[in-house]
Design an enzyme around this catalytic site. Structure first.
Site, PDB file in Angstrom:
ATOM      1  N   TYR A   1       0.822  -1.213   0.000  1.00  0.00           N
ATOM      2  CA  TYR A   1       0.000   0.000   0.000  1.00  0.00           C
ATOM      3  C   TYR A   1       0.855   1.261   0.000  1.00  0.00           C
ATOM      4  O   TYR A   1       0.370   2.349  -0.296  1.00  0.00           O
ATOM      5  CB  TYR A   1      -0.955   0.037   1.213  1.00  0.00           C
ATOM      6  CG  TYR A   1      -2.026  -1.040   1.197  1.00  0.00           C
ATOM      7  CD1 TYR A   1      -2.199  -1.868   0.095  1.00  0.00           C
ATOM      8  CD2 TYR A   1      -2.871  -1.218   2.281  1.00  0.00           C
ATOM      9  CE1 TYR A   1      -3.175  -2.855   0.083  1.00  0.00           C
ATOM     10  CE2 TYR A   1      -3.853  -2.199   2.273  1.00  0.00           C
ATOM     11  CZ  TYR A   1      -3.988  -3.016   1.172  1.00  0.00           C
ATOM     12  OH  TYR A   1      -4.961  -3.993   1.161  1.00  0.00           O
TER      13      TYR A   1
ATOM     14  N   LYS B   1       3.353 -15.453   2.515  1.00  0.00           N
ATOM     15  CA  LYS B   1       3.246 -16.186   1.248  1.00  0.00           C
ATOM     16  C   LYS B   1       4.686 -16.528   0.852  1.00  0.00           C
ATOM     17  O   LYS B   1       5.189 -16.144  -0.212  1.00  0.00           O
ATOM     18  CB  LYS B   1       2.541 -15.282   0.212  1.00  0.00           C
ATOM     19  CG  LYS B   1       2.211 -15.947  -1.086  1.00  0.00           C
ATOM     20  CD  LYS B   1       1.074 -16.955  -0.985  1.00  0.00           C
ATOM     21  CE  LYS B   1       0.855 -17.643  -2.325  1.00  0.00           C
ATOM     22  NZ  LYS B   1       0.009 -18.831  -2.222  1.00  0.00           N
TER      23      LYS B   1
END
Ligand code: NAD
Length: 359
Positions: free
Chosen positions: A142, A191
């Protein structure tokens, strides 16, 4: 003790829910001998209307000068057509960054009294759950480099995820400390099978685990975490993850509790000053009708007592009062569900919580 609280009520139901949370704080103050001095500042749509910008400097200065900030919600259809930089939501991002708030704490708990409203199957809801999501709030994709360029298939847009060791270390520390005060179980979500940032994340979490031998740490891939939250949320105690994964998973966790009107949040940094707000928005569809459930904001105020003011007993008492009122069957319209209860207004629900505090 004395505390200065900056109130940023915002738009829609913001003023109603913050006013009700302040009434609860005043009762706590009376019972425990504290003075909570509250001052209101504009942010969001109401600030755009009053002075042409979503976050006036006076609000920034007031929040910086306060011991903590209690926020309602910002935004609404009136301002939806504005450009990105002058939209009400910009006020929140800017406030978090000015106040250095890099941690977002979001508890998600299934109230046994509201079990019937949980969208999970009965055998799962029966077990209950009580988890704390620790989300990194000021780094990652972000905030990374972004833009438009000419790519292999023509024009393309890109965003980049970057995490420094320092950013991972400081959020992981919060997560370990939080786990230590709870059931001592930490799940780190990443991840790492695909992303370099996740591999660094995992390495730092493992390094830091050595300093917290009393906390059990498990790694979990984000895709699996999204499934596990629905399959068996009771397996989680404290969860730590990146900004984007946390954004998505914390909304998933909130939905399985059955109501958006009950969930608080805290944004914290390196100082004791934090920003506390319900996870829901400004609910323009019910603003001014008296239907807004004040519980998420009241519980946000309880988190302020706990995390910014170190008033554990006072925070426990507010949380217990909310439990007692729900167990007694009192409901606002959003949580009536299948109970058949006649709904209270937000003000009446607050009266019940204050009555419970007096018992
Ligand atoms: P919302 O959370 O405001 O409302 C979603 C639904 O939940 C609505 O039906 C609403 O009536 C209901 N609801 C929300 N809070 C409630 C409460 N306390 N009691 C009873 N019912 C409640 O989300 P939305 O409709 O997508 O967004 C409305 C506005 O809020 C938008 O402008 C959005 O940008 C803004 N927003 C602000 C924040 C924030 O300030 N942190 C967060 C999310 C959305």
């Amino acid at each position: 003790m004395e505390f200065n609280i900056a109130l940023v009520k915002g738009d829609g139901i913001g003023p109603e829910i913050v006013d009700n949370a302040v009434r609860v704080l005043e009762e706590v103050g009376r019972q425990f001998g504290h003075a909570f001095r509250c001052k209101s500042y504009l942010a969001g749509g109401c600030a755009i209307d009053a002075c042409g910008q979503p976050l006036p400097q006076e609000t920034v200065d007031g929040c910086l000068a306060s011991d903590s900030v209690l926020l309602g919600a910002v935004g609404g259809p009136k301002w939806d057509g504005l450009a990105g930089d002058v939209r009400p939501e910009k006020a929140l991002l800017k406030l978090r960054s000015v106040l250095g708030l890099y941690t977002n704490l979001r508890p998600a708990r299934l109230y046994q009294a509201l079990r019937a409203e949980c969208p999970l199957r009965e055998s799962t809801a029966e077990k209950g759950f009580d988890l704390m999501m620790v989300r990194e709030l000021t780094g990652g994709i972000y905030f990374g480099e972004r833009g438009h360029r000419e790519g292999k298939y023509g024009p393309e847009a890109y965003d980049t995820e970057a995490y420094s060791e320092l950013e991972i270390r400081r959020i992981t520390k919060v997560a370990f400390e939080t786990a230590r005060k709870r059931r001592k179980k930490l799940t780190s979500i990443d991840k790492a099978n695909v992303l370099d940032t996740s591999r660094l994340w995992r390495k730092i979490v493992h390094e830091m685990a050595a300093d917290y031998p009393d906390v059990t740490v498990t790694d979990m891939l984000v895709d699996n975490a999204a499934m596990q939250l629905i399959r068996d949320p009771s397996q989680f105690d404290v969860v730590v993850t990146t900004n984007m994964f946390g954004d998505i998973l914390s909304d998933e966790a909130s939905q399985i509790t059955g109501s958006i009107g009950l969930l608080p949040s805290a944004s914290l940094g390196d100082t004791k000053r934090g920003m506390y707000e319900p996870i829901h928005g400004s609910a323009p569809d019910i603003a001014g009708t008296g239907k807004a459930n004040p519980i998420a904001t009241i519980l946000s105020a309880a988190m302020m007592l706990r995390y910014s003011f170190d008033l554990q007993q006072e925070a426990d008492k507010v949380e217990a009062a909310v439990d007692a009122v729900l167990n007694a069957g009192w409901r606002t319209a959003d949580i009536v569900g299948s109970s058949g209860a006649s709904p209270l207004t937000g003000d009446e629900m607050t009266d019940k919580i204050i009555e419970a505090l007096r018992k």
